[in-house]
Write a protein that holds these residues in place. Sequence first.
Motif, PDB file in Angstrom:
ATOM      1  N   VAL A 118       0.851  -1.186   0.000  1.00 35.61           N
ATOM      2  CA  VAL A 118       0.000   0.000   0.000  1.00 35.61           C
ATOM      3  C   VAL A 118       0.889   1.238   0.000  1.00 35.61           C
ATOM      4  O   VAL A 118       2.027   1.203   0.468  1.00 35.61           O
ATOM      5  CB  VAL A 118      -0.963   0.023   1.212  1.00 35.61           C
ATOM      6  CG1 VAL A 118      -1.981  -1.078   1.122  1.00 35.61           C
ATOM      7  CG2 VAL A 118      -0.219  -0.058   2.517  1.00 35.61           C
ATOM      8  N   PHE A 119       0.352   2.314  -0.530  1.00 34.56           N
ATOM      9  CA  PHE A 119       1.040   3.589  -0.575  1.00 34.56           C
ATOM     10  C   PHE A 119       0.173   4.617   0.151  1.00 34.56           C
ATOM     11  O   PHE A 119      -0.598   5.347  -0.473  1.00 34.56           O
ATOM     12  CB  PHE A 119       1.281   4.019  -2.027  1.00 34.56           C
ATOM     13  CG  PHE A 119       2.134   3.059  -2.800  1.00 34.56           C
ATOM     14  CD1 PHE A 119       3.508   3.162  -2.771  1.00 34.56           C
ATOM     15  CD2 PHE A 119       1.556   2.045  -3.544  1.00 34.56           C
ATOM     16  CE1 PHE A 119       4.302   2.273  -3.474  1.00 34.56           C
ATOM     17  CE2 PHE A 119       2.340   1.157  -4.249  1.00 34.56           C
ATOM     18  CZ  PHE A 119       3.718   1.263  -4.218  1.00 34.56           C
ATOM     19  N   PRO A 120       0.270   4.694   1.495  1.00 39.12           N
ATOM     20  CA  PRO A 120      -0.615   5.577   2.262  1.00 39.12           C
ATOM     21  C   PRO A 120      -0.258   7.047   2.103  1.00 39.12           C
ATOM     22  O   PRO A 120       0.894   7.399   1.840  1.00 39.12           O
ATOM     23  CB  PRO A 120      -0.399   5.117   3.704  1.00 39.12           C
ATOM     24  CG  PRO A 120       0.945   4.507   3.707  1.00 39.12           C
ATOM     25  CD  PRO A 120       1.165   3.927   2.344  1.00 39.12           C
ATOM     26  N   GLU A 121      -1.266   7.876   2.275  1.00 40.31           N
ATOM     27  CA  GLU A 121      -1.046   9.326   2.238  1.00 40.31           C
ATOM     28  C   GLU A 121      -0.320   9.785   3.493  1.00 40.31           C
ATOM     29  O   GLU A 121       0.512  10.687   3.438  1.00 40.31           O
ATOM     30  CB  GLU A 121      -2.386  10.050   2.108  1.00 40.31           C
ATOM     31  CG  GLU A 121      -3.079   9.804   0.791  1.00 40.31           C
ATOM     32  CD  GLU A 121      -4.483  10.365   0.751  1.00 40.31           C
ATOM     33  OE1 GLU A 121      -5.012  10.782   1.813  1.00 40.31           O
ATOM     34  OE2 GLU A 121      -5.064  10.378  -0.343  1.00 40.31           O
ATOM     35  N   GLU A 122      -0.629   9.177   4.632  1.00 34.76           N
ATOM     36  CA  GLU A 122      -0.023   9.548   5.916  1.00 34.76           C
ATOM     37  C   GLU A 122       0.642   8.315   6.529  1.00 34.76           C
ATOM     38  O   GLU A 122       0.024   7.555   7.259  1.00 34.76           O
ATOM     39  CB  GLU A 122      -1.088  10.090   6.861  1.00 34.76           C
ATOM     40  CG  GLU A 122      -1.820  11.289   6.323  1.00 34.76           C
ATOM     41  CD  GLU A 122      -3.004  11.661   7.195  1.00 34.76           C
ATOM     42  OE1 GLU A 122      -3.330  10.903   8.127  1.00 34.76           O
ATOM     43  OE2 GLU A 122      -3.602  12.698   6.919  1.00 34.76           O
ATOM     44  N   VAL A 123       1.916   8.124   6.243  1.00 34.80           N
ATOM     45  CA  VAL A 123       2.633   6.929   6.690  1.00 34.80           C
ATOM     46  C   VAL A 123       2.780   6.910   8.207  1.00 34.80           C
ATOM     47  O   VAL A 123       2.578   5.880   8.849  1.00 34.80           O
ATOM     48  CB  VAL A 123       4.018   6.846   6.015  1.00 34.80           C
ATOM     49  CG1 VAL A 123       4.797   5.655   6.514  1.00 34.80           C
ATOM     50  CG2 VAL A 123       3.872   6.784   4.516  1.00 34.80           C
ATOM     51  N   GLU A 124       3.114   8.054   8.800  1.00 33.50           N
ATOM     52  CA  GLU A 124       3.337   8.104  10.250  1.00 33.50           C
ATOM     53  C   GLU A 124       2.061   7.789  11.018  1.00 33.50           C
ATOM     54  O   GLU A 124       2.094   7.064  12.018  1.00 33.50           O
ATOM     55  CB  GLU A 124       3.875   9.476  10.670  1.00 33.50           C
ATOM     56  CG  GLU A 124       5.273   9.761  10.180  1.00 33.50           C
ATOM     57  CD  GLU A 124       5.293  10.277   8.739  1.00 33.50           C
ATOM     58  OE1 GLU A 124       4.238  10.744   8.247  1.00 33.50           O
ATOM     59  OE2 GLU A 124       6.348  10.200   8.106  1.00 33.50           O
ATOM     60  N   ALA A 125       0.944   8.322  10.568  1.00 32.32           N
ATOM     61  CA  ALA A 125      -0.332   8.061  11.249  1.00 32.32           C
ATOM     62  C   ALA A 125      -0.698   6.584  11.155  1.00 32.32           C
ATOM     63  O   ALA A 125      -1.199   5.994  12.119  1.00 32.32           O
ATOM     64  CB  ALA A 125      -1.440   8.919  10.640  1.00 32.32           C
ATOM     65  N   LEU A 126      -0.438   5.971  10.000  1.00 30.92           N
ATOM     66  CA  LEU A 126      -0.714   4.538   9.837  1.00 30.92           C
ATOM     67  C   LEU A 126       0.159   3.724  10.775  1.00 30.92           C
ATOM     68  O   LEU A 126      -0.331   2.840  11.479  1.00 30.92           O
ATOM     69  CB  LEU A 126      -0.489   4.117   8.386  1.00 30.92           C
ATOM     70  CG  LEU A 126      -0.613   2.624   8.090  1.00 30.92           C
ATOM     71  CD1 LEU A 126      -2.041   2.148   8.331  1.00 30.92           C
ATOM     72  CD2 LEU A 126      -0.182   2.329   6.664  1.00 30.92           C
ATOM     73  N   TYR A 127       1.456   4.027  10.826  1.00 31.01           N
ATOM     74  CA  TYR A 127       2.361   3.281  11.697  1.00 31.01           C
ATOM     75  C   TYR A 127       2.045   3.496  13.173  1.00 31.01           C
ATOM     76  O   TYR A 127       2.203   2.584  13.978  1.00 31.01           O
ATOM     77  CB  TYR A 127       3.820   3.674  11.421  1.00 31.01           C
ATOM     78  CG  TYR A 127       4.512   2.678  10.536  1.00 31.01           C
ATOM     79  CD1 TYR A 127       5.151   1.584  11.081  1.00 31.01           C
ATOM     80  CD2 TYR A 127       4.515   2.820   9.168  1.00 31.01           C
ATOM     81  CE1 TYR A 127       5.783   0.652  10.287  1.00 31.01           C
ATOM     82  CE2 TYR A 127       5.138   1.908   8.356  1.00 31.01           C
ATOM     83  CZ  TYR A 127       5.775   0.829   8.925  1.00 31.01           C
ATOM     84  OH  TYR A 127       6.394  -0.088   8.127  1.00 31.01           O
ATOM     85  N   ASP A 128       1.618   4.696  13.542  1.00 29.20           N
ATOM     86  CA  ASP A 128       1.280   4.971  14.943  1.00 29.20           C
ATOM     87  C   ASP A 128       0.146   4.084  15.439  1.00 29.20           C
ATOM     88  O   ASP A 128       0.071   3.774  16.627  1.00 29.20           O
ATOM     89  CB  ASP A 128       0.901   6.440  15.128  1.00 29.20           C
ATOM     90  CG  ASP A 128       2.100   7.360  15.029  1.00 29.20           C
ATOM     91  OD1 ASP A 128       3.236   6.863  15.103  1.00 29.20           O
ATOM     92  OD2 ASP A 128       1.892   8.585  14.860  1.00 29.20           O
ATOM     93  N   GLU A 129      -0.737   3.675  14.563  1.00 26.95           N
ATOM     94  CA  GLU A 129      -1.847   2.803  14.948  1.00 26.95           C
ATOM     95  C   GLU A 129      -1.573   1.333  14.659  1.00 26.95           C
ATOM     96  O   GLU A 129      -2.028   0.452  15.385  1.00 26.95           O
ATOM     97  CB  GLU A 129      -3.132   3.230  14.235  1.00 26.95           C
ATOM     98  CG  GLU A 129      -3.621   4.602  14.618  1.00 26.95           C
ATOM     99  CD  GLU A 129      -4.025   4.713  16.073  1.00 26.95           C
ATOM    100  OE1 GLU A 129      -4.400   3.691  16.689  1.00 26.95           O
ATOM    101  OE2 GLU A 129      -3.967   5.834  16.604  1.00 26.95           O
ATOM    102  N   LEU A 130      -0.839   1.058  13.592  1.00 20.33           N
ATOM    103  CA  LEU A 130      -0.631  -0.331  13.158  1.00 20.33           C
ATOM    104  C   LEU A 130       0.310  -1.093  14.082  1.00 20.33           C
ATOM    105  O   LEU A 130       0.014  -2.217  14.488  1.00 20.33           O
ATOM    106  CB  LEU A 130      -0.104  -0.349  11.722  1.00 20.33           C
ATOM    107  CG  LEU A 130       0.067  -1.702  11.058  1.00 20.33           C
ATOM    108  CD1 LEU A 130      -1.262  -2.437  10.990  1.00 20.33           C
ATOM    109  CD2 LEU A 130       0.638  -1.530   9.658  1.00 20.33           C
ATOM    110  N   GLU A 131       1.446  -0.512  14.422  1.00 20.88           N
ATOM    111  CA  GLU A 131       2.423  -1.220  15.250  1.00 20.88           C
ATOM    112  C   GLU A 131       1.887  -1.606  16.631  1.00 20.88           C
ATOM    113  O   GLU A 131       2.049  -2.754  17.051  1.00 20.88           O
ATOM    114  CB  GLU A 131       3.709  -0.407  15.367  1.00 20.88           C
ATOM    115  CG  GLU A 131       4.516  -0.414  14.096  1.00 20.88           C
ATOM    116  CD  GLU A 131       5.812   0.371  14.215  1.00 20.88           C
ATOM    117  OE1 GLU A 131       5.956   1.156  15.175  1.00 20.88           O
ATOM    118  OE2 GLU A 131       6.669   0.195  13.346  1.00 20.88           O
ATOM    119  N   PRO A 132       1.228  -0.697  17.370  1.00 23.03           N
ATOM    120  CA  PRO A 132       0.687  -1.111  18.675  1.00 23.03           C
ATOM    121  C   PRO A 132      -0.408  -2.175  18.559  1.00 23.03           C
ATOM    122  O   PRO A 132      -0.506  -3.054  19.419  1.00 23.03           O
ATOM    123  CB  PRO A 132       0.120   0.177  19.273  1.00 23.03           C
ATOM    124  CG  PRO A 132       0.736   1.282  18.525  1.00 23.03           C
ATOM    125  CD  PRO A 132       1.082   0.751  17.190  1.00 23.03           C
TER     126      PRO A 132
END
Length: 155
Positions: A118-132
């Motif tokens: 996937v190529f998200p518009e907001e990578v940091e926001a995705l990672y902030d929710e995905l990793e936890p």
Amino acid sequence: MPSRKGLDLETGERLHYRGGLRSGDEIAVTDRRVLVRKDAETTSVPYTNVSEVSNESFNWFLTILSLALAGVGLYSISENAFVGVGMVLFGLWSVYRTYRHRDRVRIHTHSQAKPVEVFPEEVEALYDELEPAIDAVRADQERGEADGERSPEAA
């Protein structure tokens, strides 16, 4: 709280993040899985099936090499126009392709040979929710396995 509309979420499943992809599609992170909506198709990847999540940011090394190839091509046009123009075009195509693949997130799974890209518009926001969310599911799974190992010993 993100909108749940259009997602087939199970009862009690919490939606942590819903964001857009650069292609116009969307991605959603719940407490149990990742949902990727492309066109009219939804791909569901449960966290228990995820082996690795990787992010490939912009590849500066490849960009510099591609620009160098284009520069050498420009320099060599006077010697051999066909080869020089070919090198310039290939170098510029490589820069364009590298730019298009910036911030690619790959979700590697145990059951599929190819990762979900996937190529998200907001990578940091995705990672902030995905990793936890993935860490929480893995911790629950490890606790369940540890409890399963203890019960036969207690018996």
